[in-house]
Design a protein around this motif. Structure first.
Motif, PDB file in Angstrom:
ATOM      1  N   TYR A 143      24.172 -40.399  45.165  1.00 60.03           N
ATOM      2  CA  TYR A 143      24.417 -39.761  46.470  1.00 60.03           C
ATOM      3  C   TYR A 143      23.375 -38.667  46.713  1.00 60.03           C
ATOM      4  N   ALA A 144      23.143 -37.816  45.718  1.00 60.48           N
ATOM      5  CA  ALA A 144      22.211 -36.702  45.882  1.00 60.48           C
ATOM      6  C   ALA A 144      20.812 -37.207  46.233  1.00 60.48           C
ATOM      7  N   LEU A 145      20.348 -38.222  45.531  1.00 62.86           N
ATOM      8  CA  LEU A 145      19.022 -38.773  45.824  1.00 62.86           C
ATOM      9  C   LEU A 145      18.954 -39.359  47.229  1.00 62.86           C
ATOM     10  N   GLY A 162       9.340 -31.575  53.678  1.00 58.42           N
ATOM     11  CA  GLY A 162       7.972 -32.090  53.563  1.00 58.42           C
ATOM     12  C   GLY A 162       7.558 -32.279  52.117  1.00 58.42           C
ATOM     13  N   THR A 163       7.919 -31.317  51.281  1.00 56.57           N
ATOM     14  CA  THR A 163       7.623 -31.431  49.848  1.00 56.57           C
ATOM     15  C   THR A 163       8.358 -32.613  49.247  1.00 56.57           C
ATOM     16  N   ARG A 164       9.587 -32.746  49.626  1.00 46.74           N
ATOM     17  CA  ARG A 164      10.445 -33.816  49.075  1.00 46.74           C
ATOM     18  C   ARG A 164       9.910 -35.203  49.408  1.00 46.74           C
ATOM     19  N   VAL A 165       9.586 -35.426  50.665  1.00 44.13           N
ATOM     20  CA  VAL A 165       9.196 -36.773  51.078  1.00 44.13           C
ATOM     21  C   VAL A 165       7.777 -37.146  50.676  1.00 44.13           C
ATOM     22  N   THR A 166       7.051 -36.196  50.121  1.00 43.14           N
ATOM     23  CA  THR A 166       5.712 -36.541  49.622  1.00 43.14           C
ATOM     24  C   THR A 166       5.673 -36.665  48.097  1.00 43.14           C
ATOM     25  N   GLU A 167       6.819 -36.484  47.455  1.00 41.46           N
ATOM     26  CA  GLU A 167       6.892 -36.687  46.000  1.00 41.46           C
ATOM     27  C   GLU A 167       6.766 -38.179  45.701  1.00 41.46           C
ATOM     28  N   SER A 169       7.955 -39.915  43.313  1.00 43.10           N
ATOM     29  CA  SER A 169       9.235 -40.516  42.904  1.00 43.10           C
ATOM     30  C   SER A 169      10.113 -40.806  44.119  1.00 43.10           C
ATOM     31  N   TRP A 170      10.075 -39.926  45.131  1.00 48.42           N
ATOM     32  CA  TRP A 170      10.869 -40.160  46.342  1.00 48.42           C
ATOM     33  C   TRP A 170      10.319 -41.367  47.098  1.00 48.42           C
ATOM     34  N   ILE A 171       8.998 -41.433  47.219  1.00 48.01           N
ATOM     35  CA  ILE A 171       8.354 -42.558  47.923  1.00 48.01           C
ATOM     36  C   ILE A 171       8.679 -43.868  47.214  1.00 48.01           C
ATOM     37  N   ALA A 172       8.624 -43.862  45.896  1.00 49.61           N
ATOM     38  CA  ALA A 172       8.913 -45.082  45.137  1.00 49.61           C
ATOM     39  C   ALA A 172      10.350 -45.560  45.374  1.00 49.61           C
TER      40      ALA A 172
END
Length: 176
Positions: A143-145, A162-167, A169-172
């Motif tokens: 859920y958190a992810l 912005g930081t989150r969506v450019t990580e 691991s998030w993109i993967a």
């Protein structure tokens, strides 16, 4: 016939009647339901994350209540008619039974601040799960992810989003 009782004039009044009927359990049940009023997707798993959100959103109100009453199982046993269970990818999640209850619980609360507190709690669960996978359940982590970025957006935390969506691991995860 009891002439002192009148039909509620609004849905909000009717929900107050429902909560009043809960007696001494009413404050705790409101607090435990509050995270569901802000939950995204089809609901929250009944794990440590939900309990942490109760504490994070409740502030002083939650601190004044008995700790055992701030657990999701308290609502699931004392007022189960207020929530609906759903199955998402084999996981049981819970949501409020009606949108009017969500609006009732959110009334007079600063939306952005509430989503900011949720985002902070979700980020802590992600970090603690990465460092110790036993500290947070897999359902809570999932859920958190899935919903951290949505809560960051609703909180107006644009830099963190912005930081989150450019990580990487998030993109993967988004491309799976």
């Amino acid at each position: 016939r009891d002439d002192s009782w009148r039909y509620p004039r609004s849905v909000d009044d009717a929900l107050n009647v429902v909560f009043d009927a809960l007696g001494d359990d009413e404050p705790a049940i409101r607090q435990v339901l509050l995270p569901l009023a802000y939950a995204q997707g089809r609901g929250l798993p009944a794990g440590p994350l939900w309990s942490d959100l109760v504490k994070g959103l409740g502030g002083d109100r939650a601190r004044k209540l008995d700790r055992k009453n701030l657990d999701p199982t308290f609502v699931l046993t004392h007022a189960p008619w207020l929530v609906v269970a759903d199955l998402v990818d084999g996981r049981v999640v819970y949501r409020l039974f009606h949108a009017a209850l969500r609006e009732h619980l959110q009334a007079d609360r600063p939306t952005a601040r509430m989503h900011g507190r949720i985002a902070a709690t979700l980020a802590r669960h992600i970090s603690s799960h990465r460092s110790d996978s036993r500290s947070s359940s897999a359902d809570d982590y999932t859920y958190a992810l899935a919903y951290l970025s949505g809560h960051l957006r609703q909180a107006g935390f644009w830099r963190a989003l912005g930081t989150r969506v450019t990580e990487p691991s998030w993109i993967a995860r988004q491309t799976r």
